[in-house]
Scaffold this motif. Sequence first.
Motif, short mmCIF file in Angstrom:
data_model
loop_
_atom_site.label_atom_id
_atom_site.label_comp_id
_atom_site.label_asym_id
_atom_site.label_seq_id
_atom_site.Cartn_x
_atom_site.Cartn_y
_atom_site.Cartn_z
N THR A 14 0.85 -1.19 0.00
CA THR A 14 0.00 0.00 0.00
C THR A 14 0.88 1.23 0.00
O THR A 14 1.73 1.41 0.88
N TYR A 36 8.24 10.82 -9.17
CA TYR A 36 7.64 9.59 -9.70
C TYR A 36 8.72 8.58 -10.07
O TYR A 36 8.63 7.40 -9.74
N GLU A 76 -1.54 14.29 -5.42
CA GLU A 76 -2.62 13.75 -6.27
C GLU A 76 -2.06 13.23 -7.59
O GLU A 76 -2.48 12.18 -8.09
N ALA A 78 -0.16 9.92 -7.04
CA ALA A 78 -1.09 8.83 -6.76
C ALA A 78 -1.72 8.32 -8.05
O ALA A 78 -1.85 7.12 -8.27
N GLU A 79 -2.10 9.25 -8.92
CA GLU A 79 -2.73 8.85 -10.17
C GLU A 79 -1.76 8.06 -11.05
O GLU A 79 -2.15 7.08 -11.69
N ARG A 80 -0.49 8.46 -11.08
CA ARG A 80 0.49 7.80 -11.93
C ARG A 80 0.86 6.41 -11.44
O ARG A 80 1.28 5.55 -12.23
N ARG A 88 -1.13 4.27 -9.53
CA ARG A 88 -2.26 3.42 -9.13
C ARG A 88 -2.15 2.01 -9.69
O ARG A 88 -2.70 1.07 -9.11
N ASP A 89 -1.48 1.85 -10.81
CA ASP A 89 -1.35 0.52 -11.40
C ASP A 89 -0.20 -0.29 -10.79
O ASP A 89 -0.06 -1.48 -11.08
N SER A 90 0.62 0.35 -9.95
CA SER A 90 1.79 -0.32 -9.37
C SER A 90 1.57 -0.80 -7.95
O SER A 90 2.33 -1.63 -7.45
N ARG A 129 -1.55 -0.62 -4.32
CA ARG A 129 -2.75 -0.02 -3.75
C ARG A 129 -2.37 1.38 -3.29
O ARG A 129 -1.37 1.57 -2.61
N VAL A 130 -3.17 2.37 -3.61
CA VAL A 130 -2.79 3.75 -3.36
C VAL A 130 -3.81 4.44 -2.47
O VAL A 130 -5.02 4.31 -2.67
N VAL A 132 -4.42 8.48 -0.68
CA VAL A 132 -4.00 9.88 -0.68
C VAL A 132 -4.59 10.56 0.54
O VAL A 132 -5.79 10.42 0.82
#
Length: 279
Positions: free
Chosen positions: A161, A223, A259, A262-264, A266-268, A270-271, A273
């Motif tokens: 997470t 990132y 934000e 987190a958006e970038r 999300r596929d790596s 569980r995120v 914020v």
Amino acid sequence: MQLVIISGLSGSGKSVALNVMEDCGHYVVDNLPSALLPQLVTHLRGAGYQRIAVAIDVRSGSGIAALPRQLETLRSMVRDVRFLFLDARDDTLIARFSETRRKHPLGDDSLTLGEAIAREREALALVAELGHRIDTSDLSANTLRNWVKSFMNLEAGSQITLLFESFGFKYGIPVDADLVFDVRCLPNPHYDPVLRPLTGRDQPVIDFLERVPEVGRMVGDIYAFVASWLPSYVNDNRSYLTVAIGCTGGQHRSVYIAEQLAERLRDSARVLVRHRSFK
């Protein structure tokens, strides 16, 4: 079956967290010696309970040192075991005890309140690293309730997470941060009277920051760092990684960047914020 273990410093909000668990339908036990956890799980499973929340802290005495070993046993018994540790700065804890006029569990005639807190922090040092950690220093009770609910809404599993947390340096660095990035070098929307009352989630502030090339570079660099090192944290069997993004007031730049990151990612992982410095 789901087992939630809550620990932390006295005055950090464990009672609030336990009340959330009870409201969510968990069978709640406060101040249980860690040695009794396996027996409790066995007994309640036999009685048909599927969700249990247990508070274990320094009131359990020296037995709390065995909690890391107990967790290994519990994970062989229960599929979904979650550990939540609540922390706060010393000055916040002192203020809370002063307001409530309650005695610290380790307090006696030979220790000041500050010394009792320091002794408790030392006793819980190993326990603090066992799971998800929340710094409640500047959180209202309602905000803490929402954060605990977010923690509970995460699905069980081996995936890490990743928590992105914005904050204001003028309020202090959150003690639950694993990685801290300072973005105060970027242009500040605070100096625009129109943008000042807004946050980094509002479109006018987003438009302002997206027009600044340095902001895009900062987001890209953070990132790249997190994405590059995230597999190493996963390989280290970490369940949670908190990335704190700080600007002066924690309202514009840090919020926007948290934000975006987190958006970038999300596929790596569980995120989650969180934004510490505004409601």
